[in-house]
Design a protein around this motif. Structure first.
Motif, PDB file in Angstrom:
ATOM      1  N   TRP A   1       0.785  -1.297   0.022  1.00  0.00           N
ATOM      2  CA  TRP A   1       0.181   0.066  -0.226  1.00  0.00           C
ATOM      3  C   TRP A   1       0.757   1.268   0.052  1.00  0.00           C
ATOM      4  O   TRP A   1       1.866   1.328   0.728  1.00  0.00           O
ATOM      5  CB  TRP A   1      -0.722   0.038   1.373  1.00  0.00           C
ATOM      6  N   LYS A   2       0.359   2.276  -0.650  1.00  0.00           N
ATOM      7  CA  LYS A   2       1.271   3.588  -0.869  1.00  0.00           C
ATOM      8  C   LYS A   2       0.422   4.690  -0.541  1.00  0.00           C
ATOM      9  O   LYS A   2      -0.857   4.629  -0.994  1.00  0.00           O
ATOM     10  CB  LYS A   2       1.629   3.640  -2.197  1.00  0.00           C
ATOM     11  N   GLU A   3       0.610   5.302   0.426  1.00  0.00           N
ATOM     12  CA  GLU A   3      -0.176   6.456   0.992  1.00  0.00           C
ATOM     13  C   GLU A   3       0.011   7.608   0.222  1.00  0.00           C
ATOM     14  O   GLU A   3       1.062   8.218  -0.164  1.00  0.00           O
ATOM     15  CB  GLU A   3       0.145   6.848   2.462  1.00  0.00           C
ATOM     16  N   LEU A   4      -1.339   8.491  -0.316  1.00  0.00           N
ATOM     17  CA  LEU A   4      -1.369   9.580  -1.108  1.00  0.00           C
ATOM     18  C   LEU A   4      -1.949  10.651  -0.103  1.00  0.00           C
ATOM     19  O   LEU A   4      -2.742  10.428   0.639  1.00  0.00           O
ATOM     20  CB  LEU A   4      -2.113   9.481  -2.189  1.00  0.00           C
ATOM     21  N   PRO A   5      -1.192  11.958  -0.379  1.00  0.00           N
ATOM     22  CA  PRO A   5      -1.781  12.885   0.168  1.00  0.00           C
ATOM     23  C   PRO A   5      -2.843  13.304  -0.377  1.00  0.00           C
ATOM     24  O   PRO A   5      -3.225  13.056  -1.454  1.00  0.00           O
ATOM     25  CB  PRO A   5      -0.642  14.155   0.075  1.00  0.00           C
ATOM     26  N   VAL A   6      -3.822  14.226   0.314  1.00  0.00           N
ATOM     27  CA  VAL A   6      -5.389  14.517  -0.027  1.00  0.00           C
ATOM     28  C   VAL A   6      -5.236  15.988   0.083  1.00  0.00           C
ATOM     29  O   VAL A   6      -4.787  16.627   1.072  1.00  0.00           O
ATOM     30  CB  VAL A   6      -6.348  13.644   0.548  1.00  0.00           C
ATOM     31  N   ASN A   7      -6.304  16.617  -0.521  1.00  0.00           N
ATOM     32  CA  ASN A   7      -6.644  17.967  -0.344  1.00  0.00           C
ATOM     33  C   ASN A   7      -8.246  17.993  -0.066  1.00  0.00           C
ATOM     34  O   ASN A   7      -9.104  17.290  -0.586  1.00  0.00           O
ATOM     35  CB  ASN A   7      -6.764  18.911  -1.586  1.00  0.00           C
ATOM     36  N   LEU A   8      -8.452  18.899   1.027  1.00  0.00           N
ATOM     37  CA  LEU A   8      -9.951  18.954   1.320  1.00  0.00           C
ATOM     38  C   LEU A   8     -10.535  20.084   0.598  1.00  0.00           C
ATOM     39  O   LEU A   8      -9.864  21.194   0.270  1.00  0.00           O
ATOM     40  CB  LEU A   8      -9.969  19.466   2.934  1.00  0.00           C
ATOM     41  N   THR A   9     -11.577  19.576  -0.333  1.00  0.00           N
ATOM     42  CA  THR A   9     -12.023  20.675  -1.298  1.00  0.00           C
ATOM     43  C   THR A   9     -13.305  21.123  -1.145  1.00  0.00           C
ATOM     44  O   THR A   9     -13.893  22.009  -1.578  1.00  0.00           O
ATOM     45  CB  THR A   9     -11.967  19.679  -2.797  1.00  0.00           C
ATOM     46  N   GLY A  10     -14.253  20.543  -0.312  1.00  0.00           N
ATOM     47  CA  GLY A  10     -15.389  21.244   0.197  1.00  0.00           C
ATOM     48  C   GLY A  10     -16.359  20.003   1.237  1.00  0.00           C
ATOM     49  O   GLY A  10     -15.833  19.282   1.742  1.00  0.00           O
ATOM     50  N   GLU A  11     -17.346  20.609   1.546  1.00  0.00           N
ATOM     51  CA  GLU A  11     -18.186  19.791   2.668  1.00  0.00           C
ATOM     52  C   GLU A  11     -19.688  20.095   2.234  1.00  0.00           C
ATOM     53  O   GLU A  11     -19.915  21.301   1.878  1.00  0.00           O
ATOM     54  CB  GLU A  11     -17.884  20.169   3.998  1.00  0.00           C
ATOM     55  N   ASP A  12     -20.704  19.168   2.770  1.00  0.00           N
ATOM     56  CA  ASP A  12     -22.062  19.452   2.913  1.00  0.00           C
ATOM     57  C   ASP A  12     -22.452  19.161   4.333  1.00  0.00           C
ATOM     58  O   ASP A  12     -21.665  18.998   5.127  1.00  0.00           O
ATOM     59  CB  ASP A  12     -22.721  18.819   1.698  1.00  0.00           C
ATOM     60  N   ASN A  13     -23.688  18.825   4.635  1.00  0.00           N
ATOM     61  CA  ASN A  13     -24.185  18.501   5.836  1.00  0.00           C
ATOM     62  C   ASN A  13     -23.609  17.223   6.314  1.00  0.00           C
ATOM     63  O   ASN A  13     -23.533  16.869   7.342  1.00  0.00           O
ATOM     64  CB  ASN A  13     -25.610  18.630   5.706  1.00  0.00           C
ATOM     65  N   ASN A  14     -23.333  16.386   5.329  1.00  0.00           N
ATOM     66  CA  ASN A  14     -23.290  14.960   5.699  1.00  0.00           C
ATOM     67  C   ASN A  14     -21.605  14.345   5.535  1.00  0.00           C
ATOM     68  O   ASN A  14     -21.185  13.668   6.123  1.00  0.00           O
ATOM     69  CB  ASN A  14     -23.996  13.924   5.184  1.00  0.00           C
ATOM     70  N   PHE A  15     -20.981  15.265   4.457  1.00  0.00           N
ATOM     71  CA  PHE A  15     -19.611  14.497   4.038  1.00  0.00           C
ATOM     72  C   PHE A  15     -18.594  15.673   3.905  1.00  0.00           C
ATOM     73  O   PHE A  15     -18.984  16.751   3.902  1.00  0.00           O
ATOM     74  CB  PHE A  15     -19.834  13.934   2.627  1.00  0.00           C
ATOM     75  N   LEU A  16     -17.427  15.277   4.084  1.00  0.00           N
ATOM     76  CA  LEU A  16     -16.382  16.065   3.475  1.00  0.00           C
ATOM     77  C   LEU A  16     -15.679  15.634   2.242  1.00  0.00           C
ATOM     78  O   LEU A  16     -15.753  14.340   2.039  1.00  0.00           O
ATOM     79  CB  LEU A  16     -15.102  15.988   4.609  1.00  0.00           C
ATOM     80  N   TYR A  17     -15.329  16.397   1.346  1.00  0.00           N
ATOM     81  CA  TYR A  17     -15.072  16.028   0.060  1.00  0.00           C
ATOM     82  C   TYR A  17     -13.612  16.240  -0.135  1.00  0.00           C
ATOM     83  O   TYR A  17     -12.843  17.337   0.081  1.00  0.00           O
ATOM     84  CB  TYR A  17     -15.599  16.800  -1.218  1.00  0.00           C
TER      85      TYR A  17
END
Length: 520
Positions: free
Chosen positions: A420-436
C-alpha cells in the motif's frame, strides 16, 4: 458369607466410583468463542478434546500451533472473507497442525512467505480442511507424513511456491472440489492411496457446475488446465484427466467452467471468488440501452457492497471526467487527461465490504472504505495512457466523530507491487453529511480511505465536530497486545457446564443408594 457380601459391596462401590469418574469427563467439551484482539493460541492451549473454537468475524494477527487432537477451529460466520488469520511472522506457517482429527473451516489464511505454508500438516491423521480461502503464502497447504486427511471446498490461490505440496510418505489423503489458481498448483511426490477426486456425483461444485468430481485447476494467466480443457457433454467435468507434473498421480475428473450464461459465482458456503452480475444497487449515469458496458472486474460479487457505472467518450489530449452522481459509492468523480483516443469507455467504482480479495496486505490505520476503480478493459488506466488523474472521494462526518479521527489525517491509499502507498489529499469542500477530498493516484484499481485517531479536536468538518457512523471492511490491524480476557471467560463457562453438574449429582446419588442397599 459375610466376607462375600463385603467383597460384593466393595466391587459395586468401585464400579460406581468408576462410573462417577467417567461421567466427570462428560459435558466438559465446549464452544469457545474468540474475538478480534483475543488470542486463538490461548484458546487452543486451554482447550480439551472435543472443543469447538469459534472465531468471531475480524482479523487475527498470529501464527497458530495446534497440537491437541479432536478440535474444531472455525469461523462463526462460515465466511473466510470476514474471518482472517494473518501471519504475525511471515517466516512461519500461519497454522501448524500436529494433531489428529482436527477440523479447520471457514477461515481466510494468509501471510506466510517463502518456504512456509498457510496450513502445514505434520504427522497429522484424519484432519479436515474445508471452506477456507488460503491466499498469498509460500505454500497453500503442505502435507508432511500425514495420512487420511481431507481437503475440500477450499480456494487455494496466489501462493508463491505451490498451492499444494504432498510429500512421498503422506498416504490416503483425499483432495476434491477445491479451486486452485497458482503458478504451480500442485507439487505431488506420489504417496500411496492419495486421491484427487471422488466418483462423479450430482451436486453443485465449487465453480457452479452440476457435478462433483475433482478440482478446478486454473492459472493466473488464464491458461490453466480447467480453463482450457474440453467438456463435450457440458457436465462440468473435463473429458481428460489432469496429470500432475513429475508424479504418477492425477485428477481423473477435473472440473471445468460451465458454459455461459449459466456460469454462477464460485461458491464455498458463502464464499465467492468469481464475478457475476451485481445487485440492484448498480446504477448507470448515462443511457445504457446499448450493451457497451463491459464487466471486467475480478472482484468477488459477495465482497461488493455497491457499485456505480459511468460512461463517457475519450479522445486524445482532452480532459476526461466520469461523474458518479447517484451517490452509490464513496467516489464523486474521476478526471484525467487521455494520451490517445479510445472512444466510448466505461468506468466502474466498486465500494467493498472488506479489503479486496485480490489484495493481501493489511493497513494499520482505521479504514473508512475500500474501493476499486476499473476503467475500460481494466488495463487502460496506466501512465502510458493517462496523465494527471484525480479522484474525488467523500467521507462521512459522522464516521470521523465516531472513530475520533482528525480530518487532517485522512489519506487515500493505493495498492501496487505488493504494498500500500499512502497519497496526500486535499480537502475541497463539505456539505451537511460529508467532507470531500481529492487525491492524485499513480496506480489503479485498488484503493482504501484511512484516517488516524488522535487526541484533541477530532471529527467532523474543518470547523466543527459531527456525530456517529461505522465503517465496514477488513481492518487488519493489531493493537500490539493480545487480550485473553474473553477466551478465559469462555473457559470458565466451560468448566461450570450445567451438564457436568447434573451427571455428577446423579452419579453421587447412585453411589449413596448402592451403599445403603448393601449395608449389612
Amino acid at each position: 458369607m459375610y466376607r462375600g457380601i463385603k467383597l460384593s459391596r466393595l466391587i459395586i462401590l468401585l464400579a460406581a466410583f468408576f462410573l462417577l469418574t467417567l461421567c466427570s469427563g462428560i459435558g466438559t467439551a465446549a464452544e469457545i468463542y474468540v474475538q478480534p484482539g483475543d488470542s486463538i493460541q490461548t484458546a487452543v492451549d486451554n482447550s480439551v478434546s472435543g472443543d469447538v473454537i469459534l472465531l468471531k468475524p475480524g482479523t487475527y494477527t498470529e501464527n497458530v500451533n495446534v497440537n491437541k487432537d479432536n478440535l474444531v477451529i472455525s469461523s462463526e460466520s462460515g465466511n473466510p472473507d470476514d474471518t482472517i488469520i494473518v501471519a504475525a511472522s511471515s517466516s512461519d506457517h500461519v497454522i501448524t497442525l500436529q494433531a489428529n482429527n482436527v477440523e479447520i473451516s471457514g477461515l481466510g489464511i494468509t501471510g506466510a512467505m517463502d518456504s512456509y505454508a498457510g496450513i502445514y500438516l505434520s504427522e497429522c491423521n484424519n484432519c479436515v480442511l474445508e471452506y477456507n480461502k488460503i491466499l498469498n503464502n509460500g505454500y497453500g497447504v503442505y502435507l508432511l507424513l500425514s495420512k487420511g486427511n481431507t481437503l475440500s471446498s477450499n480456494v487455494i490461490s496466489s501462493n508463491g511456491v505451490s498451492g499444494l505440496f504432498v510429500c512421498p510418505r503422506s498416504d490416503n489423503n483425499l483432495v476434491f472440489n477445491n479451486y486452485f489458481n497458482n503458478t504451480v498448483n500442485a507439487n505431488i511426490k506420489n504417496g500411496a492411496g492419495n486421491a484427487y477426486n471422488i466418483m462423479k456425483t450430482e451436486g453443485v461444485n465449487i465453480v457452479g457446475g452440476p457435478c462433483l468430481g475433482g478440482n478446478f485447476w486454473a492459472e493466473p494467466d488464464g491458461t490453466g488446465f480447467s480453463e482450457t480443457a474440453v467438456d463435450a457433454n457440458e457436465d462440468g467435468i473435463a473429458d481428460f484427466a489432469y496429470r500432475f507434473a513429475d508424479s504418477i498421480c492425477s485428477d481423473e475428473l477435473p472440473l471445468v467452467s460451465v458454459p455461459e450464461p449459466e456460469k454462477p459465482i464460485l461458491s464455498v458456503t458463502g464464499f465467492q471468488i468469481d464475478n457475476t452480475s451485481r445487485n440492484n444497487s448498480t446504477s448507470i449515469n448515462e443511457d445504457n440501452s446499448d450493451e457497451s458496458t463491459t464487466d471486467v472486474s475480478p472482484e468477488p460479487a459477495r465482497n461488493v457492497e455497491s457499485e456505480e457505472i459511468s460512461e463517457t467518450f475519450i479522445t486524445d489530449d482532452k480532459e476526461v471526467k466520469f461523474d458518479f452522481e447517484r451517490n452509490e459509492t464513496c467516489v464523486a468523480y474521476l478526471t484525467f487527461n487521455s494520451k490517445k483516443t479510445v472512444g466510448k469507455t466505461t468506468a466502474v467504482v466498486e465500494m467493498l465490504k472488506a479489503n479486496s480479495s485480490l489484495v493481501s496486505e493489511p493497513l494499520s490505520d482505521e479504514v473508512y472504505r475500500y474501493f476499486n476503480i476499473w476503467i475500460g478493459d481494466g488495463e487502460y488506466a496506466t501512465p502510458a495512457n493517462i496523465e494527471n488523474p484525480v479522484v474525488c472521494f467523500k467521507v462521512e462526518k459522522s464516521w470521523l466523530e465516531d472513530k475520533n479521527i482528525n480530518w487532517n489525517s485522512i489519506k487515500l491509499n493505493t495498492y501496487s507491487a505488493g504494498e500500500w502507498k499512502e497519497l496526500p489529499v486535499n480537502l475541497t469542500g463539505e456539505d451537511n453529511n460529508f467532507l470531500y477530498f481529492t487525491a492524485q493516484p499513480l496506480e489503479f484499481p485498488f484503493f482504501a480511505i484511512t484516517g488516524k485517531s488522535e487526541g484533541g479536536i477530532v471529527g467532523g468538518s474543518a470547523d466543527s465536530q459531527p456525530s456517529g457512523s461505522d465503517a465496514r471492511g477488513f481492518n487488519v490491524e493489531n493493537s500490539g497486545t493480545i487480550n485473553n480476557a474473553n477466551v478465559e471467560i469462555a473457559l470458565e463457562k466451560k468448566a461450570t457446564a450445567p451438564g457436568f453438574e447434573t451427571i455428577y449429582g446423579l452419579s453421587s446419588l447412585l453411589v449413596l443408594f448402592l451403599y445403603r442397599k448393601m449395608k449389612p
